[in-house]
Design a protein around this motif. Structure first.
Motif, mmCIF file in Angstrom:
data_model
loop_
_atom_site.group_PDB
_atom_site.id
_atom_site.type_symbol
_atom_site.label_atom_id
_atom_site.label_comp_id
_atom_site.label_asym_id
_atom_site.label_seq_id
_atom_site.Cartn_x
_atom_site.Cartn_y
_atom_site.Cartn_z
ATOM 1 N N UNK A 1 47.781 37.495 40.300
ATOM 2 C CA UNK A 1 48.322 36.858 41.500
ATOM 3 C C UNK A 1 47.227 36.092 42.238
ATOM 4 N N UNK A 2 46.069 36.737 42.400
ATOM 5 C CA UNK A 2 44.948 36.108 43.110
ATOM 6 C C UNK A 2 44.408 34.906 42.348
ATOM 7 N N UNK A 3 44.272 35.037 41.043
ATOM 8 C CA UNK A 3 43.734 33.928 40.231
ATOM 9 C C UNK A 3 44.664 32.720 40.258
ATOM 10 N N UNK A 4 45.961 32.973 40.203
ATOM 11 C CA UNK A 4 46.923 31.868 40.259
ATOM 12 C C UNK A 4 46.850 31.162 41.615
ATOM 13 N N UNK A 5 46.581 31.936 42.671
ATOM 14 C CA UNK A 5 46.522 31.357 44.014
ATOM 15 C C UNK A 5 45.357 30.388 44.173
ATOM 16 N N UNK A 6 44.268 30.602 43.402
ATOM 17 C CA UNK A 6 43.109 29.702 43.501
ATOM 18 C C UNK A 6 43.112 28.658 42.393
ATOM 19 N N UNK A 7 44.231 28.607 41.625
ATOM 20 C CA UNK A 7 44.396 27.550 40.646
ATOM 21 C C UNK A 7 43.832 27.816 39.267
ATOM 22 N N UNK A 8 43.606 29.077 38.920
ATOM 23 C CA UNK A 8 43.094 29.388 37.583
ATOM 24 C C UNK A 8 44.134 29.060 36.526
ATOM 25 N N UNK A 9 43.682 28.634 35.349
ATOM 26 C CA UNK A 9 44.594 28.318 34.254
ATOM 27 C C UNK A 9 44.975 29.586 33.506
ATOM 28 N N UNK A 10 46.018 29.478 32.709
ATOM 29 C CA UNK A 10 46.466 30.641 31.928
ATOM 30 C C UNK A 10 45.389 31.070 30.943
ATOM 31 N N UNK A 11 44.683 30.097 30.382
ATOM 32 C CA UNK A 11 43.627 30.411 29.424
ATOM 33 C C UNK A 11 42.490 31.162 30.108
#
Length: 349
Positions: free
Chosen positions: A18-28
């Protein structure tokens, strides 16, 4: 590829996603951080997929506009994962009744009542479409398959240690041995138990708590000290509140042998003249003889923990604690509240 020996994702790992997606991290990037294959991340995002309303823009007239977006929720993903795991056995009685799950969690967390009381009150209000038993409810909490915000630590009540009674001296007033049997049977209204809840060590302020034995209704005061004269003064205050009805409402009061209750004559004497009530003294170290009072003192401690400096607690706060205790759904009454039963008894008088 997923690392050898890696288990299924945990709730903590889902929070990280959830946190990584919020800062724009890619799925990879997420897959590399977790040490799992890319397919696992895609499956996880699908498992926790939800729709959220987010702010879009504010127009010329100052009106805020929102839009619906597809997002990932760690809580939803965890719930769906647990639900899928449980599907390997018998189907869950609670099924997909998300409303019941969330309502129980909210009442336990926000109203600070037990899971059993929350479930019972929901049933009494006919506010659920799924019926589960208390045993099933606690099994769900214990296994963690359904309730993601509750654990057994949230619902456990610590047992009290038993003390052996040793009678060293006779009570100053009337012993509980002389109390009428009908009071012990809890069949009549107007018999109370009284005790003090002390504050931080070295401070004077004390809570004086009255508990009606039939309805478990609670009356709570904050006193400036722990003296016998102060207790009598607050009983007088209570008599002024109810006036001539006091004798009908307070037929008896059972107390322990603490020095604060030693003035039995003052406790029994009415400010209007004559005798206002009967006071009975328990055996030493026998708190079970004031069982209701002791039990509700533990409820008070949930909101005002042991060691609290009571001088920092306002009278409004004390009143709020009293209201919370009296509005607590009780299993013994079919999840009615003490306040409801007390009002019924008052109306009868």
């Amino acid at each position: 590829m997923k690392r050898k020996g890696t288990k299924d994702l945990t709730l903590t790992q889902r929070r990280k996603i959830e946190d990584w997606l919020a800062i724009g991290a890619t799925k990879k990037q997420i897959a590399e951080q977790l040490g799992v294959c890319l397919a696992t991340v895609y499956n996880e995002l699908k498992r926790g997929e939800c729709t959220q309303k987010v702010y879009s823009y504010t127009d010329y007239w100052g009106e805020r506009h929102y839009k619906q977006v597809t997002a990932y929720s760690a809580d939803i993903a965890e719930y769906n994962y647990r639900l899928n795991q449980s599907a390997h056995g018998a189907p869950l009685k609670i099924g997909n009744d998300f409303e019941l799950i969330r309502e129980i969690e909210n009442r336990v967390i926000n109203e600070k009542i037990s899971a059993c009381a929350a479930l019972g009150r929901i049933k009494r209000e006919n506010a659920c479409r799924t019926i589960i038993s208390k045993t099933t409810l606690y099994r769900y909490i214990r296994t963690g398959y359904i309730f993601t915000r509750l654990t057994m630590q949230d619902v456990k009540i610590k047992p009290k240690r038993n003390q052996k009674a040793t009678i060293k001296r006779a009570p100053k007033g009337t012993s509980i041995e002389e109390r009428p049997v009908e009071i012990a049977e809890r069949n009549t209204f107007g018999h109370w138990e009284m005790d003090c809840v002390v504050g931080k060590q070295g401070t004077k302020e004390t809570i004086l708590a009255f508990t009606e034995r039939l309805t478990r209704y609670e009356i709570v005061f904050k006193m400036p000290d722990h003296k016998a004269a102060t207790v009598v003064r607050f009983v007088n205050k209570l008599e002024k509140r109810y006036g001539k009805q006091f004798r009908k409402l307070f037929k008896s009061i059972t107390v322990d042998n603490g020095v604060e209750f030693s003035d039995f004559k003052g406790l029994e004497k009415s400010i209007y003249g004559g005798k206002r009530t009967n006071v009975y003294y328990c055996h030493p170290y026998t708190s079970c003889e004031r069982g209701s009072n002791e039990r509700l003192n533990r409820e008070i401690r949930r909101l005002i923990p042991k060691g609290t400096d009571l001088s920092t607690i306002s009278d409004n706060r004390i009143k709020a604690v009293e209201t919370w205790v009296n509005d607590y759904p009780r299993e013994i009454f079919g999840y009615a509240t003490s306040a409801e039963l007390f009002q019924t008894q008052l109306a009868a008088i």
